[in-house]
Scaffold this motif. Structure first.
Motif, PDB file in Angstrom:
ATOM      1  N   ASP A 411       0.828  -1.212   0.000  1.00  0.00           N
ATOM      2  CA  ASP A 411       0.000   0.000   0.000  1.00  0.00           C
ATOM      3  C   ASP A 411       0.857   1.253   0.000  1.00  0.00           C
ATOM      4  OD1 ASP A 411      -2.309   1.499  -0.014  1.00  0.00           O
ATOM      5  OD2 ASP A 411      -2.852   1.108   2.074  1.00  0.00           O
ATOM      6  N   VAL A 412       1.884   1.266  -0.889  1.00  0.00           N
ATOM      7  CA  VAL A 412       2.792   2.410  -0.986  1.00  0.00           C
ATOM      8  C   VAL A 412       2.646   3.076  -2.347  1.00  0.00           C
ATOM      9  CG1 VAL A 412       4.454   1.581   0.702  1.00  0.00           C
ATOM     10  CG2 VAL A 412       4.673   0.836  -1.669  1.00  0.00           C
ATOM     11  N   ASN A 413       2.804   4.391  -2.367  1.00  0.00           N
ATOM     12  CA  ASN A 413       2.528   5.182  -3.571  1.00  0.00           C
ATOM     13  C   ASN A 413       3.625   6.202  -3.834  1.00  0.00           C
ATOM     14  OD1 ASN A 413      -0.235   4.044  -3.507  1.00  0.00           O
ATOM     15  ND2 ASN A 413      -0.510   5.421  -1.762  1.00  0.00           N
ATOM     16  N   ALA A 414       3.813   6.510  -5.101  1.00  0.00           N
ATOM     17  CA  ALA A 414       4.726   7.590  -5.497  1.00  0.00           C
ATOM     18  C   ALA A 414       4.210   8.233  -6.778  1.00  0.00           C
ATOM     19  CB  ALA A 414       6.143   7.052  -5.725  1.00  0.00           C
ATOM     20  N   CYS A 415       4.306   9.553  -6.836  1.00  0.00           N
ATOM     21  CA  CYS A 415       3.875  10.283  -8.027  1.00  0.00           C
ATOM     22  C   CYS A 415       4.868  11.410  -8.281  1.00  0.00           C
ATOM     23  CB  CYS A 415       2.471  10.848  -7.822  1.00  0.00           C
ATOM     24  SG  CYS A 415       1.815  11.752  -9.266  1.00  0.00           S
ATOM     25  N   VAL A 416       5.313  11.546  -9.530  1.00  0.00           N
ATOM     26  CA  VAL A 416       6.261  12.586  -9.899  1.00  0.00           C
ATOM     27  C   VAL A 416       5.693  13.402 -11.056  1.00  0.00           C
ATOM     28  CG1 VAL A 416       7.526  11.028 -11.451  1.00  0.00           C
ATOM     29  CG2 VAL A 416       8.679  13.052 -10.524  1.00  0.00           C
ATOM     30  N   ILE A 417       6.012  14.682 -11.069  1.00  0.00           N
ATOM     31  CA  ILE A 417       5.543  15.584 -12.118  1.00  0.00           C
ATOM     32  C   ILE A 417       6.744  16.053 -12.943  1.00  0.00           C
ATOM     33  CG2 ILE A 417       4.229  17.650 -12.669  1.00  0.00           C
ATOM     34  CD1 ILE A 417       2.630  15.537 -11.083  1.00  0.00           C
ATOM     35  N   PHE A 418       6.714  15.748 -14.249  1.00  0.00           N
ATOM     36  CA  PHE A 418       7.754  16.184 -15.170  1.00  0.00           C
ATOM     37  C   PHE A 418       7.219  17.324 -16.031  1.00  0.00           C
ATOM     38  CE2 PHE A 418       8.640  11.510 -14.834  1.00  0.00           C
ATOM     39  CZ  PHE A 418       9.901  11.599 -14.257  1.00  0.00           C
ATOM     40  N   SER A 419       8.113  18.208 -16.462  1.00  0.00           N
ATOM     41  CA  SER A 419       7.703  19.254 -17.402  1.00  0.00           C
ATOM     42  C   SER A 419       8.789  19.481 -18.441  1.00  0.00           C
ATOM     43  CB  SER A 419       7.418  20.572 -16.665  1.00  0.00           C
ATOM     44  OG  SER A 419       8.622  21.192 -16.264  1.00  0.00           O
ATOM     45  N   GLN A 420       8.392  20.069 -19.535  1.00  0.00           N
ATOM     46  CA  GLN A 420       9.361  20.462 -20.549  1.00  0.00           C
ATOM     47  C   GLN A 420      10.221  21.582 -19.972  1.00  0.00           C
ATOM     48  OE1 GLN A 420       7.544  21.959 -24.134  1.00  0.00           O
ATOM     49  NE2 GLN A 420       9.291  21.424 -25.402  1.00  0.00           N
ATOM     50  N   TYR A 421      11.519  21.492 -20.216  1.00  0.00           N
ATOM     51  CA  TYR A 421      12.414  22.531 -19.669  1.00  0.00           C
ATOM     52  C   TYR A 421      12.237  23.833 -20.438  1.00  0.00           C
ATOM     53  CZ  TYR A 421      16.625  25.295 -19.095  1.00  0.00           C
ATOM     54  OH  TYR A 421      17.491  26.347 -18.881  1.00  0.00           O
ATOM     55  N   ILE A 422      12.028  24.901 -19.674  1.00  0.00           N
ATOM     56  CA  ILE A 422      11.959  26.250 -20.244  1.00  0.00           C
ATOM     57  C   ILE A 422      12.937  27.114 -19.474  1.00  0.00           C
ATOM     58  CG2 ILE A 422      10.499  28.283 -20.603  1.00  0.00           C
ATOM     59  CD1 ILE A 422       8.094  26.420 -20.760  1.00  0.00           C
ATOM     60  N   ALA A 423      13.832  27.751 -20.188  1.00  0.00           N
ATOM     61  CA  ALA A 423      14.882  28.561 -19.530  1.00  0.00           C
ATOM     62  C   ALA A 423      14.280  29.699 -18.731  1.00  0.00           C
ATOM     63  CB  ALA A 423      15.837  29.086 -20.602  1.00  0.00           C
TER      64      ALA A 423
END
Length: 423
Positions: A411-423
């Motif tokens: 019952d363990v969870n992980a969530c990550v948010i990625f985005s396009q790199y913008i300078a």
């Protein structure tokens, strides 16, 4: 606050043992799931699995001659291939022989490491041949063997450690490395995870009767995420790796940037409510997603795509329901969503890292990879989101922000948010 970007990727998966072959397989919808004669011989109900084919890989590129003596740990081999490939992909070299790189570390997870080496050792001990075990038995079977091998090969002088959280392991390792850089305690972290192949890893799941047993003659059709005909997850193995780096360090080196890690969250449902050792607590899943978005400073409506855990079981509909509740979005407004389990199976401890690599590749290529074996979307899912949100073919599309989540036994969870790199 320190910005963290992705500067290197590496993979050793059932449908591609390098980035180029992996990407092409994902784009074309090519499966790496195959019939396994050994499983039939051992009378498994499910006789198919996804495991990397590394016969043509020159291990001299990844191991010294000394390290190859008595080498019998598939997960260790996969992890060394993916980890070192990611380091090279980032334009990095091993530290000098005189001094470690104090600014670089590794968090590389696993579930069971060296199970075949364990079996070999048990036989020797039972036969009274303990002295013939060899000097590598311990380091090939200790959980932290993979991070120790990578840390020593590359000369990393920052934190060198291994995490283990079932199917959440790879995504958790990425968040751990991200947090270390963001807090200023490291400039670069090699993150990822690996999983052994074989019957001694997969047997327990076959005994639980949660693997498909009717696709032994049609292995590439067996893993069917979000499908009405899903019959259980197909076991897999391999490794994925990413190099995370502070933006300042990446720019200083002139390193390629494949995306940015905006934030993430890790939690547990405590096996309370509808949660158990093998089933997720829905409230905890939703809380994890919301906390990841909050940490990233992103709203649910800003997500362009989701790469779910979505294992091709009866729990897929519940996962989609949890996403709709966590985001407060349903119907045609829901982001594009996919799963890579149809391509590679469920790679257990390696699942999160392999899928994180694929998710970042989507972001960098501005392309969503299609879901495999999802021509018959489950009606419960269709009652929540539109069919157009579940692409069955890869397609180019503007992508700015993607969420990737993993949910594991315990019952363990992980969530990550990625985005396009913008300078």
């Amino acid at each position: 606050m320190t910005r963290v970007v992705i500067t290197g990727l590496g993979v050793c998966s059932p449908n591609g043992t390098n980035l180029e072959s992996f990407e092409q397989a994902l784009i074309s919808g090519t499966s790496g799931i195959r019939f396994q004669p050994q499983l039939r011989k051992l009378k498994f109900s499910c006789q198919i699995a996804g495991n990397p084919h590394i016969e043509n890989i020159n291990l001299n590129t990844y191991f010294t001659k000394v390290q190859q003596r008595g080498l019998n740990s598939s997960g260790l081999v996969y992890g060394m291939i993916a980890g070192q490939d990611a380091w090279r992909h980032a334009g990095m070299l091993p530290a000098s022989a005189e001094k470690p790189d104090w600014d670089s570390g590794v968090v590389f997870g696993t579930g069971i490491l060296g199970v075949d080496k364990f079996r070999e050792a048990i036989h020797r001990i039972d036969e009274g041949e303990t002295r013939r075990l060899g000097s590598s038995s311990v380091i090939q079977t200790m959980a932290s063997g993979i991070s120790a091998y990578l840390g020593g090969t590359l000369g990393l002088g920052n934190q060198v450690t291994t995490n283990s959280s079932a199917c959440t392991t790879g995504t958790e390792s990425l968040i751990m490395g991200f947090e270390r850089i963001r807090s200023g305690r490291a400039k670069r972290m090699l993150v990822g995870s690996c999983s052994d192949s074989g019957p001694y890893v997969w047997g327990g799941f076959d005994a639980m009767r949660i693997l498909p047993s009717t696709y032994n003659e049609r292995p590439t059709e067996a893993s069917r995420p979000m499908s009405a005909s899903a019959a259980g997850f197909v076991p897999g193995s391999g490794a994925g790796a990413l190099v995370l780096e502070s933006l300042e360090s990446a720019l200083e080196r002139g390193a390629p940037i494949y995306g940015e890690v905006k934030g993430g969250a890790i939690n547990s449902g405590g096996q309370r409510g509808d949660g158990s050792m093998t089933a997720p607590n829905s409230e905890a899943v939703q809380h994890c997603i919301r906390m990841a978005l909050k940490d990233a400073g992103v709203s649910g409506t800003e997500l362009d795509a989701i790469n779910g855990h979505l294992t091709a079981t009866t729990k897929d509909s519940l996962e989609v329901l949890n996403w709709t509740k966590a985001l407060g979005i349903a119907g045609s407004d829901f982001p594009l969503i996919n799963s890579f389990k149809g391509h590679v199976g469920h790679c257990l401890a390696a699942a999160g890292s392999i899928e994180c690599v694929a998710t970042v590749m989507q972001l960098y290529r501005q392309m969503v990879f299609g879901n495999v074996n999802c021509g018959d979307i489950h009606p419960e899912i269709l009652s929540l989101i539109d069919a157009e949100c579940i692409p069955t073919k890869s397609r180019e599309t503007p992508l700015q922000t993607i969420a990737k989540a993993s949910f594991g036994f315990g019952d363990v969870n992980a969530c990550v948010i990625f985005s396009q790199y913008i300078a």
